[in-house]
Design an enzyme around this catalytic site. Structure first.
Site, mmCIF file in Angstrom:
data_model
loop_
_atom_site.group_PDB
_atom_site.id
_atom_site.type_symbol
_atom_site.label_atom_id
_atom_site.label_comp_id
_atom_site.label_asym_id
_atom_site.label_seq_id
_atom_site.Cartn_x
_atom_site.Cartn_y
_atom_site.Cartn_z
ATOM 1 N N GLY A 195 25.701 -34.166 55.648
ATOM 2 C CA GLY A 195 26.200 -34.123 54.277
ATOM 3 C C GLY A 195 25.397 -35.017 53.354
ATOM 4 O O GLY A 195 25.034 -34.632 52.236
ATOM 5 N N ASN A 244 24.247 -33.707 64.066
ATOM 6 C CA ASN A 244 25.177 -32.977 64.933
ATOM 7 C C ASN A 244 25.424 -31.533 64.475
ATOM 8 O O ASN A 244 26.239 -30.831 65.065
ATOM 9 C CB ASN A 244 26.511 -33.732 65.062
ATOM 10 C CG ASN A 244 27.265 -33.858 63.750
ATOM 11 O OD1 ASN A 244 27.129 -33.028 62.847
ATOM 12 N ND2 ASN A 244 28.074 -34.906 63.631
ATOM 13 N N HIS A 257 35.979 -32.060 63.043
ATOM 14 C CA HIS A 257 35.355 -32.840 61.964
ATOM 15 C C HIS A 257 36.350 -33.715 61.218
ATOM 16 O O HIS A 257 36.123 -34.900 61.027
ATOM 17 C CB HIS A 257 34.649 -31.906 60.969
ATOM 18 C CG HIS A 257 33.943 -32.624 59.861
ATOM 19 N ND1 HIS A 257 34.598 -33.090 58.740
ATOM 20 C CD2 HIS A 257 32.646 -32.976 59.711
ATOM 21 C CE1 HIS A 257 33.720 -33.686 57.952
ATOM 22 N NE2 HIS A 257 32.526 -33.624 58.511
ATOM 23 N N ARG A 274 18.325 -50.307 20.346
ATOM 24 C CA ARG A 274 17.511 -50.354 21.566
ATOM 25 C C ARG A 274 16.440 -51.441 21.442
ATOM 26 O O ARG A 274 16.079 -52.089 22.427
ATOM 27 C CB ARG A 274 16.876 -49.006 21.863
ATOM 28 C CG ARG A 274 15.877 -48.515 20.822
ATOM 29 C CD ARG A 274 15.111 -47.298 21.306
ATOM 30 N NE ARG A 274 14.247 -46.768 20.246
ATOM 31 C CZ ARG A 274 13.244 -45.935 20.452
ATOM 32 N NH1 ARG A 274 12.963 -45.524 21.676
ATOM 33 N NH2 ARG A 274 12.518 -45.485 19.452
ATOM 34 N N GLU A 282 17.676 -40.913 37.986
ATOM 35 C CA GLU A 282 18.804 -41.644 37.409
ATOM 36 C C GLU A 282 19.920 -41.902 38.415
ATOM 37 O O GLU A 282 20.499 -42.993 38.439
ATOM 38 C CB GLU A 282 19.392 -40.879 36.200
ATOM 39 C CG GLU A 282 18.476 -40.745 35.019
ATOM 40 C CD GLU A 282 17.644 -39.468 35.064
ATOM 41 O OE1 GLU A 282 17.084 -39.105 34.015
ATOM 42 O OE2 GLU A 282 17.563 -38.835 36.146
ATOM 43 N N PHE A 299 21.858 -39.105 30.035
ATOM 44 C CA PHE A 299 21.483 -38.945 31.433
ATOM 45 C C PHE A 299 22.128 -39.979 32.345
ATOM 46 O O PHE A 299 21.925 -39.923 33.564
ATOM 47 C CB PHE A 299 19.963 -38.914 31.569
ATOM 48 C CG PHE A 299 19.359 -37.801 30.751
ATOM 49 C CD1 PHE A 299 19.870 -36.514 30.836
ATOM 50 C CD2 PHE A 299 18.327 -38.042 29.862
ATOM 51 C CE1 PHE A 299 19.357 -35.486 30.070
ATOM 52 C CE2 PHE A 299 17.812 -37.016 29.085
ATOM 53 C CZ PHE A 299 18.318 -35.734 29.188
ATOM 54 N N ASP A 333 15.062 -34.134 19.550
ATOM 55 C CA ASP A 333 15.230 -33.671 20.932
ATOM 56 C C ASP A 333 16.408 -32.710 21.082
ATOM 57 O O ASP A 333 16.492 -31.966 22.066
ATOM 58 C CB ASP A 333 15.407 -34.860 21.878
ATOM 59 C CG ASP A 333 14.077 -35.396 22.383
ATOM 60 O OD1 ASP A 333 13.094 -34.634 22.377
ATOM 61 O OD2 ASP A 333 14.020 -36.567 22.769
ATOM 62 N N ARG A 370 18.533 -45.072 18.629
ATOM 63 C CA ARG A 370 17.102 -44.871 18.396
ATOM 64 C C ARG A 370 16.746 -45.248 16.961
ATOM 65 O O ARG A 370 15.649 -45.740 16.694
ATOM 66 C CB ARG A 370 16.744 -43.411 18.662
ATOM 67 C CG ARG A 370 15.274 -43.058 18.460
ATOM 68 C CD ARG A 370 15.015 -41.610 18.855
ATOM 69 N NE ARG A 370 13.617 -41.249 18.725
ATOM 70 C CZ ARG A 370 13.091 -40.623 17.668
ATOM 71 N NH1 ARG A 370 13.871 -40.310 16.638
ATOM 72 N NH2 ARG A 370 11.805 -40.320 17.633
#
Length: 638
Positions: free
Chosen positions: A112, A141, A217, A312, A371, A397, A429, A480
């Site tokens: 997994g 397994n 399991h 920023r 990220e 993100f 963007d 920004r």
């Protein structure tokens, strides 16, 4: 492994991570046998309310558990962070004749975890970083919840790890070949320039009637099958939770050896303190989670006469100022250094020396476009001790890393996300990059501080609280575009989470806002007065979670009764009903274009705010008394 059950926090202990955390009962049993503070009764209470043995490992619940795991792949990435931390503190503090740090990090993971993308990201990072003290054991397994992995997972995992730059080994008889296992671990330790993965081919439910099937399991064995397994391996089938004294004695020898190893380490450190008192004092402070005295003086303070600056960029100034003051501050960016502005000018990169790009003593991490791994690795860095990790990406993100953020909060580790490009203000963007729902999501996450500062003093306040909070992660959302330095903004006000920026006697409305919209709200208040003779008070709310922690009296002084409140934020309105009678925000995706034109399109302008303020006043004018949304039948925090 070397460890001391009587002191689970010994700095140079080997670390163990169970990434496939649903198998935690085995981990709990082993911790009990070694003498950690887990009794037989704790094992009996597996998955019971209030026990030390929850359904998946939780670091703050169970002594000996290093990180909280369960969501697959996260523990694997945490292990990479732990190994990176060892490499860094070893480079920083080890001296000739004084090897204070040389521990290994071991990780168990299954199919997994191997399928989850976060583990792949982290494995790629670990291979590049040549983390020779990281040893991962792959429980091969061939079973996951849906049954045989042939239905969905047929890749050659070892070829992938080989491509990542790992040393790859295979123990074919993983059910019984203890000699081969020990030999593989010895070989892994001998390889110092690569992490090692050991493929351990096993049979799930080995010895039971259901061995090799998905039926074993997630379900306990039936009574007759359990007795059969016990008999097969030489136990009394009629006994449960019974441990022969000779077993405790055998495990006790390893525990005693670990205690002796720590005692030797303590002697080594005592000698180290005499020869390297400055480094020793720094190490003790960092391991204790203390900040150096007076560190906060490095936080910049701004006047209203200072120029408008993007938050920023303000964050970059803070990080640059703190770089030499807080040597424990270690971080980087997910391939957005020039946009996130996270790298101090004098910083050295964290890299293997063989690359010629830096050293393990470097404090700036090049995460690449990873990220999710960055978030999970930061959790491992924080769990190691003595490191305060930060990581940069666009706010939108951080959503890629939501699984890791959630575990930061659950694990109570104070990682810091530098999340720039925080709104439609990033402009061209467009909607793919403009966050709308992101802050609502993370504000809804328990034990997670979400900051959106409006100017320089509030940015300094964000970092002050983030760095002084020992058990809570922070997401700092940064603009920004340039933001003005505001009248009424101070670090002292900002650390309260919300405060009155402009108080006006006899006010008709309260405008409450965050980040880049606060300055627009101030201009709207001026327009309301000049054009409509309406008096507006302005509240800045850089962090709802911190504001919620203030007294009710204080909160009502900021958002009082008998004045309608309008929230203004160029993001989802979800959640603002807790603070405002009406909400102005974006409940749709944004648009691509120059940021000022985008703000005009959605009416995040003084005129647009004024129009909605007038509508709010008119709608609520006949409600007497008008109660603040802060007034509730009971507190919403339990």
């Amino acid at each position: 492994m070397k460890f001391n059950p009587k002191n689970p926090s010994w700095a140079n202990r080997d670390r163990f991570v169970l990434s496939n955390g649903h198998g935690c009962m085995l981990q709990y049993a082993v911790l009990h046998l070694f003498g950690y503070d887990l009794s037989i009764d704790d094992l009996r209470n597996f998955r019971q309310l209030g026990s030390k043995t929850p359904g998946h490992p939780e670091a703050h619940d169970t002594p000996g558990v290093e990180v909280t795991t369960g969501p697959l792949g996260q523990g694997f990435a945490n292990a990479v962070g732990l190994a990176m931390a060892e490499a860094h503190v070893a480079a920083r503090f080890n001296k000739p004749g004084y090897t204070l740090f040389d521990n290994y990090t071991y990780c168990f993971f299954g199919d997994g975890c191997a399928m989850e993308g976060v583990a792949s990201e982290a494995a790629s990072q670990a291979g590049h970083l040549q983390l020779g003290k990281l040893i991962a054991i792959y429980d091969d397994n061939h079973i996951s919840i849906d049954g045989d992995t042939n239905c969905a997972f047929t890749e050659d995992v070892m070829k992938r790890f080989d491509a990542y730059g790992w040393h790859c080994l295979h123990v074919e008889k993983g059910d019984e070949d203890l000699e081969a296992m020990e030999k593989a671990i010895a070989e892994a330790k001998a390889v110092t320039d690569k992490p090692t993965v050991i493929k351990l081919t096993t049979t799930i439910g080995y010895g039971s009637k259901l061995q090799g099937t998905g039926g074993v399991h997630g379900n306990p064995l039936k009574a007759d099958d359990a007795k059969s397994v016990k008999a097969k391996f030489g136990f009394n089938p009629e006994e449960s939770f019974a441990v022969p004294q000779e077993v405790y004695d055998l495990y006790g020898k390893t525990a005693a050896a670990g205690a002796a190893a720590e005692e030797e380490w303590n002697k080594l450190f005592a000698a180290y303190k005499k020869e390297f008192p400055t480094e020793a004092a720094e190490l003790e402070r960092r391991l204790a989670g203390l900040l150096p005295e007076g560190w906060e003086k490095a936080l910049p303070v701004y006047k209203t006469s200072d120029p408008a600056i993007a938050s920023r960029k303000l964050s970059e100034t803070v990080l640059g100022n703190l770089y030499s003051v807080l040597p424990e501050l270690v971080g980087g960016s997910a391939d957005l250094t020039g946009s996130n502005l996270t790298r101090a000018k004098i910083a050295e990169d964290f890299q293997p020396e063989s690359t010629g790009l830096g050293t393990y003593g470097g404090r700036y991490i090049r995460y690449g476009v990873r990220e999710h791994a960055m978030g999970a690795i930061m959790n491992g860095l924080a769990a190691y001790g003595g490191i305060v990790p930060f990581g940069g990406t666009f706010l939108n993100f951080v959503s890629y890393a939501a699984g890791a953020v959630r575990l930061s909060a659950l694990s109570q580790v104070p990682v810091i996300w530098v999340a720039t490009h925080d709104s439609i203000g990033l402009g061209e963007d467009g909607p793919t990059h403009q966050p709308i729902e992101t802050l609502a999501h993370f504000r809804a996450t328990p034990n997670c501080m979400v900051w959106r500062p409006a100017d320089g003093n509030e940015v300094s306040a964000c970092y002050y609280v983030a760095l002084t909070s020992k058990h809570t992660p922070s997401i700092i959302a940064l603009s920004r575009q340039n933001l003005p330095q505001l009248v009424g903004s101070t670090i002292e006000n900002g650390i309260k989470g919300g405060y009155v920026l402009e108080e006006k006697p006899g006010a008709d409305i309260t405008l409450v806002s965050t980040g880049s919209e606060v300055g627009i709200a101030v201009d709207a208040a001026t327009e309301l007065k000049e054009k409509h003779n309406i008096t507006a008070r302005v509240v800045s709310m850089p962090c709802c979670e911190v504001f919620d922690a203030q007294s009710k009296e204080y909160k009502l002084s900021v958002l009082p009764d008998n004045i309608p409140t309008l929230s203004v934020e160029a993001l989802s309105t979800l959640g603002w009903e807790r603070y405002a009678h009406e909400t102005f925000g974006l409940n749709r995706f944004g648009a691509s274009g120059p940021y000022k034109e985008v703000y005009e399109k959605f009416e995040f302008t003084p005129a647009g705010i004024s129009k909605r303020a007038l509508a709010t006043i008119n709608f609520w004018k006949d409600v007497k008394p008008l109660r603040s949304p802060v007034n509730r039948a009971f507190e919403h925090i339990i």
